[in-house]
Design a protein around this motif. Structure first.
Motif, PDB file in Angstrom:
ATOM      1  N   MET A  38     -77.224  62.145  32.839  1.00 37.86           N
ATOM      2  CA  MET A  38     -77.567  63.253  31.959  1.00 37.86           C
ATOM      3  C   MET A  38     -78.764  64.025  32.502  1.00 37.86           C
ATOM      4  O   MET A  38     -78.792  65.260  32.461  1.00 37.86           O
ATOM      5  N   SER A  39     -79.749  63.329  33.036  1.00 36.08           N
ATOM      6  CA  SER A  39     -80.939  63.979  33.577  1.00 36.08           C
ATOM      7  C   SER A  39     -80.590  64.873  34.763  1.00 36.08           C
ATOM      8  O   SER A  39     -81.077  66.004  34.875  1.00 36.08           O
ATOM      9  N   VAL A  40     -79.744  64.365  35.646  1.00 34.78           N
ATOM     10  CA  VAL A  40     -79.316  65.159  36.807  1.00 34.78           C
ATOM     11  C   VAL A  40     -78.520  66.376  36.339  1.00 34.78           C
ATOM     12  O   VAL A  40     -78.702  67.493  36.847  1.00 34.78           O
ATOM     13  N   THR A  41     -77.655  66.183  35.355  1.00 35.16           N
ATOM     14  CA  THR A  41     -76.839  67.278  34.835  1.00 35.16           C
ATOM     15  C   THR A  41     -77.707  68.367  34.222  1.00 35.16           C
ATOM     16  O   THR A  41     -77.473  69.567  34.429  1.00 35.16           O
ATOM     17  N   VAL A  42     -78.722  67.965  33.453  1.00 30.35           N
ATOM     18  CA  VAL A  42     -79.617  68.934  32.807  1.00 30.35           C
ATOM     19  C   VAL A  42     -80.334  69.789  33.855  1.00 30.35           C
ATOM     20  O   VAL A  42     -80.462  71.014  33.685  1.00 30.35           O
ATOM     21  N   ILE A  43     -80.807  69.167  34.928  1.00 28.17           N
ATOM     22  CA  ILE A  43     -81.496  69.923  35.981  1.00 28.17           C
ATOM     23  C   ILE A  43     -80.528  70.879  36.665  1.00 28.17           C
ATOM     24  O   ILE A  43     -80.873  72.037  36.959  1.00 28.17           O
ATOM     25  N   PHE A  44     -79.314  70.427  36.926  1.00 27.29           N
ATOM     26  CA  PHE A  44     -78.315  71.290  37.545  1.00 27.29           C
ATOM     27  C   PHE A  44     -78.018  72.493  36.651  1.00 27.29           C
ATOM     28  O   PHE A  44     -77.940  73.638  37.123  1.00 27.29           O
ATOM     29  N   VAL A  45     -77.857  72.258  35.351  1.00 28.65           N
ATOM     30  CA  VAL A  45     -77.573  73.342  34.407  1.00 28.65           C
ATOM     31  C   VAL A  45     -78.766  74.283  34.303  1.00 28.65           C
ATOM     32  O   VAL A  45     -78.605  75.509  34.216  1.00 28.65           O
ATOM     33  N   ASN A  46     -79.972  73.737  34.315  1.00 32.46           N
ATOM     34  CA  ASN A  46     -81.183  74.553  34.254  1.00 32.46           C
ATOM     35  C   ASN A  46     -81.254  75.530  35.422  1.00 32.46           C
ATOM     36  O   ASN A  46     -81.702  76.674  35.269  1.00 32.46           O
ATOM     37  N   ASP A  47     -80.782  75.105  36.591  1.00 37.69           N
ATOM     38  CA  ASP A  47     -80.874  75.939  37.788  1.00 37.69           C
ATOM     39  C   ASP A  47     -79.768  76.982  37.886  1.00 37.69           C
ATOM     40  O   ASP A  47     -79.791  77.836  38.780  1.00 37.69           O
ATOM     41  N   VAL A 119     -72.469  70.111  28.410  1.00 38.32           N
ATOM     42  CA  VAL A 119     -73.488  71.028  28.936  1.00 38.32           C
ATOM     43  C   VAL A 119     -73.136  71.505  30.339  1.00 38.32           C
ATOM     44  O   VAL A 119     -73.586  72.581  30.771  1.00 38.32           O
ATOM     45  N   LEU A 120     -72.328  70.733  31.047  1.00 41.42           N
ATOM     46  CA  LEU A 120     -71.979  71.096  32.416  1.00 41.42           C
ATOM     47  C   LEU A 120     -70.957  72.225  32.473  1.00 41.42           C
ATOM     48  O   LEU A 120     -71.035  73.107  33.325  1.00 41.42           O
ATOM     49  N   VAL A 121     -69.998  72.206  31.559  1.00 40.98           N
ATOM     50  CA  VAL A 121     -68.896  73.161  31.654  1.00 40.98           C
ATOM     51  C   VAL A 121     -69.235  74.531  31.059  1.00 40.98           C
ATOM     52  O   VAL A 121     -68.622  75.536  31.422  1.00 40.98           O
ATOM     53  N   ASP A 167     -79.263  73.423  28.497  1.00 44.32           N
ATOM     54  CA  ASP A 167     -78.467  72.277  28.012  1.00 44.32           C
ATOM     55  C   ASP A 167     -78.343  72.355  26.486  1.00 44.32           C
ATOM     56  O   ASP A 167     -79.012  71.643  25.753  1.00 44.32           O
ATOM     57  N   TYR A 168     -77.457  73.222  26.045  1.00 51.16           N
ATOM     58  CA  TYR A 168     -77.402  73.516  24.615  1.00 51.16           C
ATOM     59  C   TYR A 168     -76.244  72.836  23.877  1.00 51.16           C
ATOM     60  O   TYR A 168     -76.437  72.214  22.847  1.00 51.16           O
ATOM     61  N   ILE A 169     -75.024  72.970  24.351  1.00 50.94           N
ATOM     62  CA  ILE A 169     -73.899  72.354  23.633  1.00 50.94           C
ATOM     63  C   ILE A 169     -73.686  70.940  24.153  1.00 50.94           C
ATOM     64  O   ILE A 169     -73.185  70.762  25.263  1.00 50.94           O
TER      65      ILE A 169
END
Length: 272
Positions: A38-47, A119-121, A167-169
């Motif tokens: 989840m942490s890696v995904t959040v950073i990817f989405v943030n960028d 959050v990824l999609v 990372d909203y939904i």
């Protein structure tokens, strides 16, 4: 009396306790991997955050009619921390404390995996026009992993300095608030009804604070509450159902049977 094992300190440990510890360790690993992902995904989405100049906040019936309160972000996390303490107390005083903890970790880990996908999609515009976001679309892999590690060690909380956007939904804070509330309501002694009132107040107030600080859209909060409730309910329904699923669900049943043997029943308490 059944056979006993002995640990390094010479204390006796029954096979049942040993198995409970193994289940607890397995659930901790499951939660650890899910949270790290989840942490890696959040950073990817943030960028890959949408350009805020081209994509203003989406219309939201609730947010458009609520005053903006920046302090509400910390208030929501105080509610969350209070629920964590109440959950720890409830789990520690229960005879099946290890069972309650591993159930909590399993459901929490599952919620993290679901949130990773959501959050990824889909990336939404930032609902808070005052929030400072720092995307780094050209950052290399090692930089992303370093920031993901910082986010992980700070538990994703603003009180500890975690700052991300995108990372909203669905809302992670609402998920944890609701999950702890449901577990406390399920396993708190029936003679302590006031605890349920406190946790529901914390849950609802925490969700309201999240909206007041524009931390999420209303849809994020509603979906988080609904999905968490459904996953919690489904897990506890699996505890008492007959496990006769066919391929491929039979493998899920095998895992469920190890964590929750069919011969076991839910922890029962005296009614209020």
């Amino acid at each position: 009396m059944g056979p006993k094992y002995y640990d390094l300190f010479g204390k006796s440990v029954t096979p049942q306790t040993s198995q409970s510890i193994c289940k607890l360790l397995a659930s901790i690993i499951y939660l650890f991997v899910a949270h790290a992902t989840m942490s890696v995904t959040v950073i990817f989405v943030n960028d890959r955050l949408p350009d805020r100049e081209k994509h203003p906040p989406l219309p939201d019936l609730v947010l458009d009619n609520l005053p903006y309160k920046p302090w509400a972000a910390h208030a929501a996390e105080i509610c969350l921390a209070t629920e964590v303490l109440l959950w720890a107390v409830v789990a520690s005083i229960n005879k099946k404390s290890l069972q309650i903890v591993h159930r909590t970790f399993l459901v929490a880990g599952t919620m993290y995996w679901l949130r990773c996908v959501c959050v990824l999609v889909t990336s939404l515009p930032v609902p808070d026009v005052h929030k400072k976001c720092y995307p780094f679309p050209d950052a290399d892999v090692w930089d992303k992993l370093h920031r993901a590690f910082q986010f992980y060690t700070r538990f994703g909380l603003q009180l500890t300095g975690a700052r991300t956007c995108g990372d909203y939904i669905f809302s992670g804070h609402t998920t944890v608030l609701t999950l702890l509330n449901l577990f406390i309501n399920e396993y708190a002694p029936r003679s302590r009804c006031f605890i349920r009132g406190i946790t529901w107040c914390l849950n609802i107030c925490g969700m309201a604070f999240i909206l007041l600080c524009r931390g999420h859209y209303t849809l994020d909060v509603v979906i988080a509450f609904y999905i968490t409730y459904q996953v919690f309910t489904t897990y506890h329904c699996l505890l008492v159902k007959e496990r006769t699923s066919t391929f491929p669900w039979k493998y899920a049943d095998m895992v469920a049977e190890w964590f929750e043997p069919s011969t076991d029943t839910l922890v029962s308490f005296e009614k209020c």
